[in-house]
Design an enzyme around this catalytic site. Structure first.
Site, PDB file in Angstrom:
ATOM      1  N   TRP A  46       5.504 -19.263  -2.797  1.00  0.00           N
ATOM      2  CA  TRP A  46       4.318 -18.691  -2.145  1.00  0.00           C
ATOM      3  C   TRP A  46       3.231 -19.721  -2.440  1.00  0.00           C
ATOM      4  O   TRP A  46       2.761 -19.846  -3.567  1.00  0.00           O
ATOM      5  CB  TRP A  46       4.018 -17.326  -2.759  1.00  0.00           C
ATOM      6  CG  TRP A  46       2.689 -16.739  -2.432  1.00  0.00           C
ATOM      7  CD1 TRP A  46       1.537 -16.816  -3.175  1.00  0.00           C
ATOM      8  CD2 TRP A  46       2.355 -15.948  -1.287  1.00  0.00           C
ATOM      9  NE1 TRP A  46       0.535 -16.140  -2.565  1.00  0.00           N
ATOM     10  CE2 TRP A  46       0.993 -15.591  -1.407  1.00  0.00           C
ATOM     11  CE3 TRP A  46       3.065 -15.510  -0.167  1.00  0.00           C
ATOM     12  CZ2 TRP A  46       0.341 -14.812  -0.444  1.00  0.00           C
ATOM     13  CZ3 TRP A  46       2.406 -14.730   0.772  1.00  0.00           C
ATOM     14  CH2 TRP A  46       1.063 -14.398   0.629  1.00  0.00           C
ATOM     15  N   ARG A  93       8.826 -10.019  -2.091  1.00  0.00           N
ATOM     16  CA  ARG A  93       7.574 -10.526  -2.668  1.00  0.00           C
ATOM     17  C   ARG A  93       6.825 -11.436  -1.703  1.00  0.00           C
ATOM     18  O   ARG A  93       5.675 -11.769  -1.941  1.00  0.00           O
ATOM     19  CB  ARG A  93       7.865 -11.323  -3.949  1.00  0.00           C
ATOM     20  CG  ARG A  93       8.433 -10.495  -5.074  1.00  0.00           C
ATOM     21  CD  ARG A  93       9.127 -11.385  -6.077  1.00  0.00           C
ATOM     22  NE  ARG A  93       8.246 -12.380  -6.666  1.00  0.00           N
ATOM     23  CZ  ARG A  93       7.594 -12.215  -7.792  1.00  0.00           C
ATOM     24  NH1 ARG A  93       7.716 -11.109  -8.464  1.00  0.00           N
ATOM     25  NH2 ARG A  93       6.823 -13.167  -8.267  1.00  0.00           N
ATOM     26  N   HIS A 146     -31.075  12.286   7.478  1.00  0.00           N
ATOM     27  CA  HIS A 146     -31.330  11.962   8.888  1.00  0.00           C
ATOM     28  C   HIS A 146     -30.212  12.494   9.787  1.00  0.00           C
ATOM     29  O   HIS A 146     -30.071  12.031  10.916  1.00  0.00           O
ATOM     30  CB  HIS A 146     -31.506  10.450   9.064  1.00  0.00           C
ATOM     31  CG  HIS A 146     -32.679   9.932   8.284  1.00  0.00           C
ATOM     32  ND1 HIS A 146     -33.986  10.207   8.639  1.00  0.00           N
ATOM     33  CD2 HIS A 146     -32.752   9.205   7.150  1.00  0.00           C
ATOM     34  CE1 HIS A 146     -34.808   9.659   7.765  1.00  0.00           C
ATOM     35  NE2 HIS A 146     -34.071   9.045   6.840  1.00  0.00           N
ATOM     36  N   LYS A 160       0.474  -3.805   8.580  1.00  0.00           N
ATOM     37  CA  LYS A 160      -0.172  -4.605   7.528  1.00  0.00           C
ATOM     38  C   LYS A 160      -1.043  -5.695   8.132  1.00  0.00           C
ATOM     39  O   LYS A 160      -2.132  -5.968   7.657  1.00  0.00           O
ATOM     40  CB  LYS A 160       0.904  -5.218   6.616  1.00  0.00           C
ATOM     41  CG  LYS A 160       0.338  -6.047   5.473  1.00  0.00           C
ATOM     42  CD  LYS A 160      -0.430  -5.181   4.484  1.00  0.00           C
ATOM     43  CE  LYS A 160      -1.142  -5.983   3.426  1.00  0.00           C
ATOM     44  NZ  LYS A 160      -2.287  -5.232   2.846  1.00  0.00           N
ATOM     45  N   GLU A 164     -15.631   1.366   1.460  1.00  0.00           N
ATOM     46  CA  GLU A 164     -14.244   0.983   1.172  1.00  0.00           C
ATOM     47  C   GLU A 164     -13.464   2.183   0.611  1.00  0.00           C
ATOM     48  O   GLU A 164     -12.309   2.405   0.977  1.00  0.00           O
ATOM     49  CB  GLU A 164     -14.227  -0.210   0.202  1.00  0.00           C
ATOM     50  CG  GLU A 164     -12.866  -0.648  -0.287  1.00  0.00           C
ATOM     51  CD  GLU A 164     -11.870  -1.018   0.809  1.00  0.00           C
ATOM     52  OE1 GLU A 164     -12.267  -1.111   1.980  1.00  0.00           O
ATOM     53  OE2 GLU A 164     -10.684  -1.169   0.491  1.00  0.00           O
ATOM     54  N   GLU A 186      -7.067   6.189   5.413  1.00  0.00           N
ATOM     55  CA  GLU A 186      -5.861   5.538   5.931  1.00  0.00           C
ATOM     56  C   GLU A 186      -4.569   6.001   5.267  1.00  0.00           C
ATOM     57  O   GLU A 186      -3.531   5.990   5.907  1.00  0.00           O
ATOM     58  CB  GLU A 186      -5.981   4.010   5.891  1.00  0.00           C
ATOM     59  CG  GLU A 186      -6.064   3.404   4.510  1.00  0.00           C
ATOM     60  CD  GLU A 186      -6.107   1.882   4.564  1.00  0.00           C
ATOM     61  OE1 GLU A 186      -6.775   1.299   3.703  1.00  0.00           O
ATOM     62  OE2 GLU A 186      -5.480   1.286   5.443  1.00  0.00           O
ATOM     63  N   CYS A 244       5.617 -16.524  -6.162  1.00  0.00           N
ATOM     64  CA  CYS A 244       6.893 -17.255  -6.155  1.00  0.00           C
ATOM     65  C   CYS A 244       7.975 -16.430  -6.857  1.00  0.00           C
ATOM     66  O   CYS A 244       7.700 -15.690  -7.794  1.00  0.00           O
ATOM     67  CB  CYS A 244       6.750 -18.567  -6.905  1.00  0.00           C
ATOM     68  SG  CYS A 244       5.437 -19.584  -6.263  1.00  0.00           S
ATOM     69  N   ASN A 274       6.373 -20.791 -11.263  1.00  0.00           N
ATOM     70  CA  ASN A 274       5.557 -19.747 -10.640  1.00  0.00           C
ATOM     71  C   ASN A 274       4.237 -19.750 -11.407  1.00  0.00           C
ATOM     72  O   ASN A 274       4.231 -19.565 -12.612  1.00  0.00           O
ATOM     73  CB  ASN A 274       6.288 -18.402 -10.782  1.00  0.00           C
ATOM     74  CG  ASN A 274       5.458 -17.221 -10.312  1.00  0.00           C
ATOM     75  OD1 ASN A 274       4.421 -17.404  -9.676  1.00  0.00           O
ATOM     76  ND2 ASN A 274       5.913 -16.020 -10.627  1.00  0.00           N
ATOM     77  N   LYS A 296     -10.081   3.856   2.310  1.00  0.00           N
ATOM     78  CA  LYS A 296      -8.807   4.025   1.589  1.00  0.00           C
ATOM     79  C   LYS A 296      -8.305   5.459   1.735  1.00  0.00           C
ATOM     80  O   LYS A 296      -7.135   5.692   1.988  1.00  0.00           O
ATOM     81  CB  LYS A 296      -8.960   3.707   0.089  1.00  0.00           C
ATOM     82  CG  LYS A 296      -9.082   2.279  -0.314  1.00  0.00           C
ATOM     83  CD  LYS A 296      -7.843   1.440  -0.175  1.00  0.00           C
ATOM     84  CE  LYS A 296      -7.774   0.815   1.182  1.00  0.00           C
ATOM     85  NZ  LYS A 296      -8.399  -0.443   1.384  1.00  0.00           N
TER      86      LYS A 296
HETATM   87  C1  F6R Z   1      -7.237  -1.499   4.962  1.00  0.00           C
HETATM   88  C2  F6R Z   1      -6.682  -2.742   5.461  1.00  0.00           C
HETATM   89  C3  F6R Z   1      -7.198  -3.277   6.741  1.00  0.00           C
HETATM   90  C4  F6R Z   1      -7.320  -4.804   6.667  1.00  0.00           C
HETATM   91  C5  F6R Z   1      -7.711  -5.370   8.041  1.00  0.00           C
HETATM   92  C6  F6R Z   1      -7.898  -6.869   7.986  1.00  0.00           C
HETATM   93  O1  F6R Z   1      -6.694  -1.136   3.739  1.00  0.00           O
HETATM   94  O2  F6R Z   1      -5.827  -3.318   4.863  1.00  0.00           O
HETATM   95  O3  F6R Z   1      -8.406  -2.702   7.085  1.00  0.00           O
HETATM   96  O4  F6R Z   1      -8.289  -5.117   5.712  1.00  0.00           O
HETATM   97  O5  F6R Z   1      -6.706  -5.075   8.968  1.00  0.00           O
HETATM   98  O6  F6R Z   1      -6.749  -7.506   7.580  1.00  0.00           O
HETATM   99  P1  F6R Z   1      -6.796  -8.999   7.056  1.00  0.00           P
HETATM  100  O7  F6R Z   1      -7.568  -8.991   5.793  1.00  0.00           O
HETATM  101  O8  F6R Z   1      -5.367  -9.377   6.871  1.00  0.00           O
HETATM  102  O9  F6R Z   1      -7.483  -9.792   8.128  1.00  0.00           O
END
Ligand code: F6R
Length: 623
Positions: free
Chosen positions: A74, A27, A519, A618, A496, A503, A2, A100, A500
């Site tokens: 939010w 935000r 293997h 995103k 993971e 990407e 918020c 908030n 990171k």
């Molecule tokens: C990687 C990343 C993506 C999301 C994926 C799912 O850093 O952000 O791999 O995790 O696109 O997104 P959500 O969680 O919004 O369904």
């Protein structure tokens, strides 16, 4: 998260309030509103949706007063709607509040207030606050606010406005940010500096427990008991862009650093301290340990004993959180779990019936593959549970039940705080299921909960020394290939970490279960190739060391991630990054942090656009 703004001075308040809220739009929010004292009444306008919708409503009706507060919401408690938008009032509109944070004990306060005749208009936790002010007000505004603060538990930045006391605003802070901007003949309040930066650069940054009484030409800051605090003025030197990022260079770094708070907020309300009960025969809650509770889950507790299959379905980082979730549920609640990529799930004719539980994890709650998979499994009769960060998102609306991560808006494309809050929620869900299924001893439950509570401060510790990680990133950031290895939960975190790095730095990174190297992948390990080796899982530690020796024997450069106290790993490899020690189940929450930072600094070294990596969005709302 918020956004909050407030104004008191000689000018009209509304233009500043709307401008300040616009500056906080980055935000993320789902509704907005303002309240202005117009000389007679407190005028309120609020609406679900964008700020433009609020501005439209106010177009021909902008209130004229020069004291007011505003808010972008939010959602945490109660869907996004006009009614749930802030500001909130008491029964008569005499007291108005924006907030908030989360009032943890709002349910019991609401019951108490309703019993006393108060009428509630929204589903929010916040609304108890103005009603409490009404209850305690006896002609002294600040005295009433102090009483209210004694009653509420949780996290907040709060701004209070009173019709009868229209020469002052009062604000209070606990665990959420609040800034007072000092002007000439006017003063400002904001949850974040960007809202006030073009009005003033002289500020008071409030600390937890502080209360500010703000008039147009004075600001008095006190502690909860009214003792005046001599506070230093903080001069903001950031430009507007840096201010949005809280002084960090990128949103990703800001969000990595927000993880301790995001985790605390996500855990809030789910850990219950059980007092010893004299006549309680239930061995599990008879002692003074803690329990996990999920008041939001409306399923009968027997539900978890009646289901015979669990799927976890998600994409990308959320899928990686699902892999850890599977480990947690199988280990703690002893139930079989399958994890599926959402884009694969519905095309493989999954075996589902009405005794199947499907858990969908999604930060945005809008990922089209995850949504489609949920619809498919509902059609086949499964019970559905969404774990998402966005209240009112499509996934949350579609699911039978929802649990929310309280990470706040995640703006950087690369997911960081969403991942760790998803892990925390999966861990608590697994513990909750273990309580219902009686699969864990009381001692072990208690031990895990007490270690869980330490995770936020342990992440802060990990974040306090990033220099060695920066150095590795600078040294190895130009390699074309990087490998991540680990066993058990270390392997899930390795996946993971590799994602990171890929990407945001565009380095080819692959994660392998360490035992799988021989293997096939071992053929790629040649002199100088960086290998990040996670070695925190005690049950497979010796085997991991053997795998590390295999890559070291091929002259790879090995950077290890280990728990403090491990004196073995450093004997075999080039560098070790240590994270604080905890249970091996919880350590993924710590080991992922250096991997996030490594990816971040590698991307910086290579000059990549960290927050907006190429080809990525995103939220992926197309199949
Ligand atoms: C990687 C990343 C993506 C999301 C994926 C799912 O850093 O952000 O791999 O995790 O696109 O997104 P959500 O969680 O919004 O369904």
């Amino acid at each position: 998260m918020c956004g909050i703004v407030g104004y008191i001075g000689d000018k009209f308040a509304a233009p500043f309030l709307l401008d300040g809220l616009t500056k906080l739009e980055y935000r993320g929010y789902d509704s907005a509103g303002i309240a202005v004292f117009d000389g007679k009444e407190i005028f309120i306008e609020k609406t679900v949706g964008r700020l433009d919708a609020l501005k439209d409503k106010l177009k021909n009706n902008l209130p004229n007063g020069s004291i007011g507060i505003g808010h972008t919401r939010w959602a945490t408690h109660g869907r996004p709607s006009d009614r749930n938008a802030h500001p909130h009032t008491d029964c008569h509109g005499d007291f108005v509040v924006v907030h908030n944070g989360i009032i943890e004990n709002y349910m019991s306060l609401k019951e108490e207030l309703i019993a006393k005749g108060h009428v509630f208009k929204s589903e929010t936790d916040t609304e108890v606050v103005p009603h409490l002010v009404e209850e305690y007000y006896q002609g002294n505004f600040i005295a009433a606010v102090r009483e209210v603060l004694k009653r509420i538990e949780g996290s907040y930045s709060l701004v209070f406005m009173s019709k009868a006391n229209h020469d002052e605003l009062i604000c209070a802070k606990q665990d959420n940010p609040l800034v007072v901007g000092i002007g000439e003949g006017e003063n400002f309040i904001a949850s974040d500096i960007p809202a006030i930066i073009n009005r003033t650069r002289s500020t008071y940054i409030l600390n937890d427990g502080e209360i500010a009484i703000i008039k147009k030409d004075s600001v008095t800051i006190t502690d909860r008991n009214g003792k005046v605090i001599d506070k230093k003025i903080f001069h903001v030197s950031w430009n507007a862009e840096a201010a949005e990022k809280g002084g960090y260079e990128h949103f990703m770094l800001k969000e990595i650093n927000e993880q301790p708070k995001a985790i605390k907020d996500t855990m809030r309300g789910f850990i219950k301290q059980i007092r010893p009960a004299k006549n309680n025969n239930d061995e599990r809650i008879a002692q003074d340990g803690s329990q996990i509770i999920f008041p939001e889950l409306k399923w009968d507790p027997a539900f978890f004993n009646n289901i015979n299959k669990i799927y976890i379905v998600a994409c990308g980082t959320a899928y990686h959180a699902g892999l850890v979730g599977k480990f947690y549920i199988e280990k703690l609640a002893r139930m079989l779990v399958e994890v599926d990529l959402a884009s694969e799930f519905r095309y493989r004719d999954p075996i589902i019936d009405d005794k199947t539980l499907t858990i969908f994890i999604s930060q945005s709650g809008e990922t089209s593959d995850t949504l489609a998979a949920m619809k498919e499994s509902k059609q086949r009769g499964a019970k559905t549970l969404a774990i998402t960060n966005v209240i009112g998102s499509s996934l949350a609306r579609e699911a039978d039940q929802v649990l929310y991560t309280i990470a706040g808006p995640e703006i950087a494309v690369a997911s960081t705080k969403a991942y760790t809050t998803q892990l925390i929620l999966m861990f608590m869900l697994a513990l909750y299921m273990s309580q219902l299924r009686n699969t864990l001893s009381t001692e072990r439950t208690r031990e895990l909960i007490s270690l869980l509570k330490k995770i936020p401060s342990q992440i802060s510790e990990t974040l306090s020394d990033v220099e060695p990680i920066k150095t590795f990133a600078q040294r190895y950031g130009f390699n074309e290939h990087v490998f991540y290895i680990g066993r058990s939960l270390d392997y899930d975190v390795a996946l993971e970490g590799a994602l990171k790095l890929k990407e945001i730095s565009y380095i080819h990174a692959e994660a392998y279960a360490a035992g799988e190297l021989k293997h096939g992948t071992l053929a790629l390990i040649i002199e100088g190739v960086p290998v990040i080796a996670l070695a925190t899982q005690k049950s497979v530690y010796d085997k991991t060391i053997s795998n590390i020796k295999e890559v070291k024997a091929r002259d790879a450069v090995v950077i290890g991630i280990a728990a403090e106290g491990d004196t073995e790993l450093e004997k075999y490899i080039d560098h070790v990054i240590y994270v604080p020690n905890t249970d091996e189940l919880l350590i993924p929450l710590l080991t992922v942090v250096p991997l996030q930072l490594l990816a971040y600094y590698a991307a910086i070294t290579r000059g990549c656009d960290v927050d907006k990596p190429r080809n990525l969005a995103k939220s992926v709302t197309v199949e």
